[in-house]
Write a protein that holds these residues in place. Structure first.
Motif, PDB file in Angstrom:
ATOM      1  N   ARG A  48       0.886  -1.163   0.000  1.00  0.00           N
ATOM      2  CA  ARG A  48       0.000   0.000   0.000  1.00  0.00           C
ATOM      3  C   ARG A  48       0.920   1.208   0.000  1.00  0.00           C
ATOM      4  O   ARG A  48       1.134   1.862   1.019  1.00  0.00           O
ATOM      5  N   GLY A  49       1.505   1.460  -1.179  1.00  0.00           N
ATOM      6  CA  GLY A  49       2.595   2.419  -1.254  1.00  0.00           C
ATOM      7  C   GLY A  49       3.863   1.705  -0.816  1.00  0.00           C
ATOM      8  O   GLY A  49       4.587   1.141  -1.616  1.00  0.00           O
ATOM      9  N   TYR A  50       4.112   1.701   0.485  1.00  0.00           N
ATOM     10  CA  TYR A  50       5.211   0.920   1.040  1.00  0.00           C
ATOM     11  C   TYR A  50       4.797  -0.546   1.174  1.00  0.00           C
ATOM     12  O   TYR A  50       3.616  -0.862   1.257  1.00  0.00           O
ATOM     13  N   LEU A  51       5.789  -1.420   1.199  1.00  0.00           N
ATOM     14  CA  LEU A  51       5.543  -2.845   1.404  1.00  0.00           C
ATOM     15  C   LEU A  51       5.467  -3.125   2.899  1.00  0.00           C
ATOM     16  O   LEU A  51       6.345  -2.726   3.657  1.00  0.00           O
ATOM     17  N   ASN A  52       4.394  -3.786   3.313  1.00  0.00           N
ATOM     18  CA  ASN A  52       4.167  -4.077   4.733  1.00  0.00           C
ATOM     19  C   ASN A  52       4.000  -5.570   4.961  1.00  0.00           C
ATOM     20  O   ASN A  52       3.495  -6.295   4.097  1.00  0.00           O
ATOM     21  N   VAL A  53       4.407  -6.005   6.133  1.00  0.00           N
ATOM     22  CA  VAL A  53       4.136  -7.371   6.584  1.00  0.00           C
ATOM     23  C   VAL A  53       3.266  -7.278   7.823  1.00  0.00           C
ATOM     24  O   VAL A  53       3.617  -6.592   8.795  1.00  0.00           O
TER      25      VAL A  53
END
Length: 417
Positions: free
Chosen positions: A144-149
């Motif tokens: 979501r824009g940046y990659l998140n876990v």
């Protein structure tokens, strides 16, 4: 330099979003003549065991995730917005969906009971519609824009991709490394990078000649298939990052490879752009197995390979790019429409050899395998069908039986013609 990268990223973001709009045009579009006016499907995913197909979209005016077994709806999970991506947990027990709206969310259900387990709200903007489970079946990656876990049990963010030297606020696509501790990801500078989640560091960078728009790792963790803006898919050896072979999926400069799928058994890769046909090949040798040609310019919206590579599910929209005419899409003679025609399931390159390959992969009892001769006729196929139908769940998995039945049905049609 940073400003140039941002400009390039902005340009590529427009390219990706523009393609995304083409892939997700008006919900009043129809893919097939018998399709309901509001039917549209943007996400497809077979369960890891191959027994069920999850379908995300709008059918008969109801938006959500439909769970199918043997082409019949067995469950429906309602969502508050359009479903852009679906992912099964590795153990088949949970389904996650990326749901669009004013604020995108990840919604997760128990696949057996239908209970909603959690909802994870996302922040930021992105042109990426993808989620992917960690091998542990608890953590999940999303861009979501940046990659998140995320930890799906608690709904909390475990880690966000950050860098002091790179502009990483528009991740285009990503895939878990089979080791489960790292993620491949792509931004807008013709490179694939490997992010170590625990240390929040980029541990490898691999340059590419084209923009990368899709990628997937092989089930055994030894290879990476990379779809590019030049219309090719390159298959890399992950030990050396050497290109093993390249497949031209769509004409160069005419389309990009939006979709790449690797069958769960690791033997087949399918890839496609939005406007052209689907190419299927042997994952080890690169040998072409099947080409599913479109007879009109309907845009591909989603596709998924079954576990043993016997079936391909796909969805298209009604209109070609800029075309005002109805674009009825017919891929081959072994295709069956489901859900009012919003989804098509086609059998890939049906042959006696295909049956034997699936039988061996499934580990079915020898008497079933020996019931087919090298050159088969309708009677032999019917006898095999009867024998296969009589097998219990203890003798054969549901996914294996479904793939075999689909290939047999296609072979019967072939013999009859």
């Amino acid at each position: 330099m940073t400003q140039n990268i941002r400009k390039l990223a902005s340009f590529f973001r427009i390219l990706m979003i523009g393609g995304g709009l083409l892939l997700s045009t008006s919900y009043s579009s129809l893919a097939f003549q018998n399709q309901s006016e509001h039917d549209i499907v943007r996400a497809l995913a077979w369960s890891p065991d191959g027994s069920m197909l999850a379908v995300g979209g709008i059918i008969n005016g109801q938006v959500g995730v439909y769970l199918l077994r043997d082409h019949s709806i067995i469950a429906f999970f309602e969502t508050s917005g359009n479903v852009g991506s679906i992912a099964w947990s590795p153990d088949d027990t949970k389904i996650a969906a990326l749901v669009g709206g004013i604020s995108d969310s990840i919604q997760i259900w128990d696949a057996r009971s239908g209970e909603k387990l959690s909802t994870i709200l996302q922040q930021g903007a992105t042109s990426t519609h993808k989620i992917a489970w960690h091998p542990n079946g608890i953590d999940l990656a999303a861009a979501r824009g940046y990659l998140n876990v995320w930890n799906t049990s608690s709904g909390t963010s475990i880690k966000t991709l950050q860098s002091t030297t790179l502009d990483l606020d528009d991740v285009q696509t990503f895939a878990w490394h089979p080791n489960g501790t790292q993620l491949f990801f792509v931004v807008a500078d013709k490179a694939i990078r490997l992010w170590d989640v625990a240390t929040n560091s980029i541990v490898h960078e691999q340059k590419s000649d084209a923009f990368i728009v899709s990628l997937v790792t092989s089930p055994d963790g030894t290879k990476l298939a990379v779809g590019g803006s030049d219309g090719t898919v390159q298959v890399w050896d992950l030990a050396t990052y050497r290109t093993l072979y390249t497949v031209q999926v769509v004409p160069k400069t005419k389309d990009v490879v939006w979709y790449v799928e690797w069958s769960h058994d690791g033997k087949i890769i399918a890839a496609a752009g939005a406007r052209y046909g689907i190419t299927i090949w042997d994952a080890n040798s690169g040998k072409l197995l099947d080409t599913i040609e479109k007879q009109a310019e309907g845009l591909l919206k989603a596709m998924a390979l079954s576990r043993y590579g016997g079936r391909l599910a796909y969805s298209t929209d009604r209109y070609g790019a800029g075309s005002p005419a109805l674009a009825q899409t017919i891929f081959n003679d072994y295709t069956e429409p489901i859900l009012n025609g919003a989804v098509q399931i086609t059998v890939l390159a049906p042959s006696p050899e295909k049956l034997h390959t699936i039988i061996q992969d499934c580990g079915v009892q020898p008497n079933v395998q020996q019931s087919l001769m090298p050159h088969i006729d309708a009677n032999e196929l019917q006898a095999f069908t009867d024998e296969l139908s009589a097998l219990s769940d203890k003798d054969i998995s549901a996914g294996c039986k479904a793939d075999l039945m689909a290939v047999v049905k296609a072979l019967m049609a072939k013999v009859e013609h």
